[in-house]
Write a protein that holds these residues in place. Structure first.
Motif, PDB file in Angstrom:
ATOM      1  N   UNK A 224      -2.497 -32.832  15.710  1.00  0.00           N
ATOM      2  CA  UNK A 224      -2.633 -33.560  14.439  1.00  0.00           C
ATOM      3  C   UNK A 224      -3.913 -34.381  14.408  1.00  0.00           C
ATOM      4  N   UNK A 225      -4.142 -35.118  15.489  1.00  0.00           N
ATOM      5  CA  UNK A 225      -5.336 -35.974  15.577  1.00  0.00           C
ATOM      6  C   UNK A 225      -6.610 -35.145  15.446  1.00  0.00           C
ATOM      7  N   UNK A 226      -6.660 -34.001  16.130  1.00  0.00           N
ATOM      8  CA  UNK A 226      -7.838 -33.134  16.075  1.00  0.00           C
ATOM      9  C   UNK A 226      -8.079 -32.622  14.654  1.00  0.00           C
ATOM     10  N   UNK A 227      -6.994 -32.237  13.976  1.00  0.00           N
ATOM     11  CA  UNK A 227      -7.124 -31.712  12.607  1.00  0.00           C
ATOM     12  C   UNK A 227      -7.585 -32.794  11.632  1.00  0.00           C
ATOM     13  N   UNK A 228      -7.038 -33.998  11.767  1.00  0.00           N
ATOM     14  CA  UNK A 228      -7.445 -35.112  10.901  1.00  0.00           C
ATOM     15  C   UNK A 228      -8.918 -35.432  11.136  1.00  0.00           C
ATOM     16  N   UNK A 229      -9.348 -35.411  12.417  1.00  0.00           N
ATOM     17  CA  UNK A 229     -10.760 -35.670  12.738  1.00  0.00           C
ATOM     18  C   UNK A 229     -11.676 -34.589  12.170  1.00  0.00           C
ATOM     19  N   UNK A 230     -11.129 -33.383  11.964  1.00  0.00           N
ATOM     20  CA  UNK A 230     -11.920 -32.301  11.365  1.00  0.00           C
ATOM     21  C   UNK A 230     -11.975 -32.409   9.838  1.00  0.00           C
ATOM     22  N   UNK A 231     -11.205 -33.369   9.287  1.00  0.00           N
ATOM     23  CA  UNK A 231     -11.267 -33.603   7.848  1.00  0.00           C
ATOM     24  C   UNK A 231     -10.073 -33.100   7.055  1.00  0.00           C
ATOM     25  N   UNK A 232      -9.069 -32.547   7.742  1.00  0.00           N
ATOM     26  CA  UNK A 232      -7.872 -32.084   7.030  1.00  0.00           C
ATOM     27  C   UNK A 232      -6.993 -33.276   6.658  1.00  0.00           C
ATOM     28  N   UNK A 233      -6.298 -33.173   5.506  1.00  0.00           N
ATOM     29  CA  UNK A 233      -5.352 -34.204   5.093  1.00  0.00           C
ATOM     30  C   UNK A 233      -4.210 -34.242   6.098  1.00  0.00           C
ATOM     31  N   UNK A 234      -3.797 -35.445   6.492  1.00  0.00           N
ATOM     32  CA  UNK A 234      -2.741 -35.576   7.500  1.00  0.00           C
ATOM     33  C   UNK A 234      -1.431 -34.923   7.040  1.00  0.00           C
ATOM     34  N   UNK A 235      -1.070 -35.118   5.774  1.00  0.00           N
ATOM     35  CA  UNK A 235       0.190 -34.559   5.267  1.00  0.00           C
ATOM     36  C   UNK A 235       0.189 -33.035   5.362  1.00  0.00           C
ATOM     37  N   UNK A 236      -0.934 -32.413   4.984  1.00  0.00           N
ATOM     38  CA  UNK A 236      -1.041 -30.946   5.043  1.00  0.00           C
ATOM     39  C   UNK A 236      -0.998 -30.469   6.495  1.00  0.00           C
ATOM     40  N   UNK A 237      -1.665 -31.198   7.382  1.00  0.00           N
ATOM     41  CA  UNK A 237      -1.677 -30.840   8.807  1.00  0.00           C
ATOM     42  C   UNK A 237      -0.276 -30.950   9.400  1.00  0.00           C
ATOM     43  N   UNK A 238       0.463 -32.009   9.016  1.00  0.00           N
ATOM     44  CA  UNK A 238       1.833 -32.192   9.514  1.00  0.00           C
ATOM     45  C   UNK A 238       2.733 -31.046   9.059  1.00  0.00           C
ATOM     46  N   UNK A 239       2.586 -30.650   7.796  1.00  0.00           N
ATOM     47  CA  UNK A 239       3.418 -29.564   7.246  1.00  0.00           C
ATOM     48  C   UNK A 239       3.130 -28.259   7.983  1.00  0.00           C
ATOM     49  N   UNK A 240       1.844 -27.944   8.176  1.00  0.00           N
ATOM     50  CA  UNK A 240       1.465 -26.717   8.883  1.00  0.00           C
ATOM     51  C   UNK A 240       1.949 -26.761  10.332  1.00  0.00           C
TER      52      UNK A 240
END
Length: 197
Positions: A154-170
């Motif tokens: 999750x942290x890596x995806x958020x740092x890449x610019x993805x929305x946290x909610x979308x990353x959590x769902x995926x």
């Protein structure tokens, strides 16, 4: 940077905790909600830490709940809000109420927080409305039940610019399909592929 601190709670005050780890006492700035949930002094405590570095000072901001730390970091992205004001904001209103007020554009309610004027409240709504999860209760549950590897993904995806909610769902979908298991790289690639669809 320090991201997590576990040790003995030496002292606690409404805006400060001193945690001793391996003979070193760390002075940590905390919110009132964190203070009210701290255990008695002399017992072990674990805090999620945000390390703030300026040229003249290094400060540690601590939170018992990971969701509160994430909200603190989101507040720091709003122009005109620094760490001290963000701590005051989080001490002035329960986190779930604040998220609801921001998402609902309730400027009047936000201005009731000490130190928040109308312009700051409007900036909070404008800059954070779409960046906060809709149901903080559900987000907090998913955060606390996530494994360390899932948190890293999750942290890596958020740092890449993805929305946290979308990353959590995926991430939840990938975890349900049991792809990746406890391997960071495989799980990261799987979640990334789901986000890219």
């Amino acid at each position: 940077m320090i991201a997590h601190l576990r040790g003995v709670l030496l002292a606690k005050h409404p805006n400060q905790a001193i945690v001793e780890t391996h003979g070193v006492g760390y002075d940590v700035v905390i919110t009132v909600p964190t203070f009210s949930e701290l255990p008695v002094t002399g017992t072990e405590v674990a805090l999620h830490i945000h390390t703030h570095v300026r040229e003249d000072v290094l400060s540690l901001y601590g939170f018992l709940r990971l969701a509160e730390k994430h909200l603190f970091e989101k507040l720091l992205t709003v122009s005109g809000i620094g760490p001290k004001l963000a701590i005051t904001i989080l001490s002035g209103m329960p986190a779930d109420e604040m998220v609801g007020a921001i998402r609902g554009g309730d400027v009047v309610r936000l201005t009731r927080i000490p130190g928040i004027g109308k312009k700051t409240a409007e900036r909070m709504v404008l800059e954070l409305r779409d960046k906060l999860p809709a149901a903080t209760g559900a987000a907090e549950v998913s955060l606390t039940t996530a494994s360390p590897i899932e948190e890293d993904v999750l942290s890596a995806l958020v740092n890449l610019g993805y929305q946290r909610a979308a990353a959590e769902k995926a991430l939840q979908n990938a975890a349900r399909s049991e792809i990746g298991g406890q391997n960071f790289e495989i799980l990261f690639r799987e979640v990334l592929a789901r986000l890219s669809k």
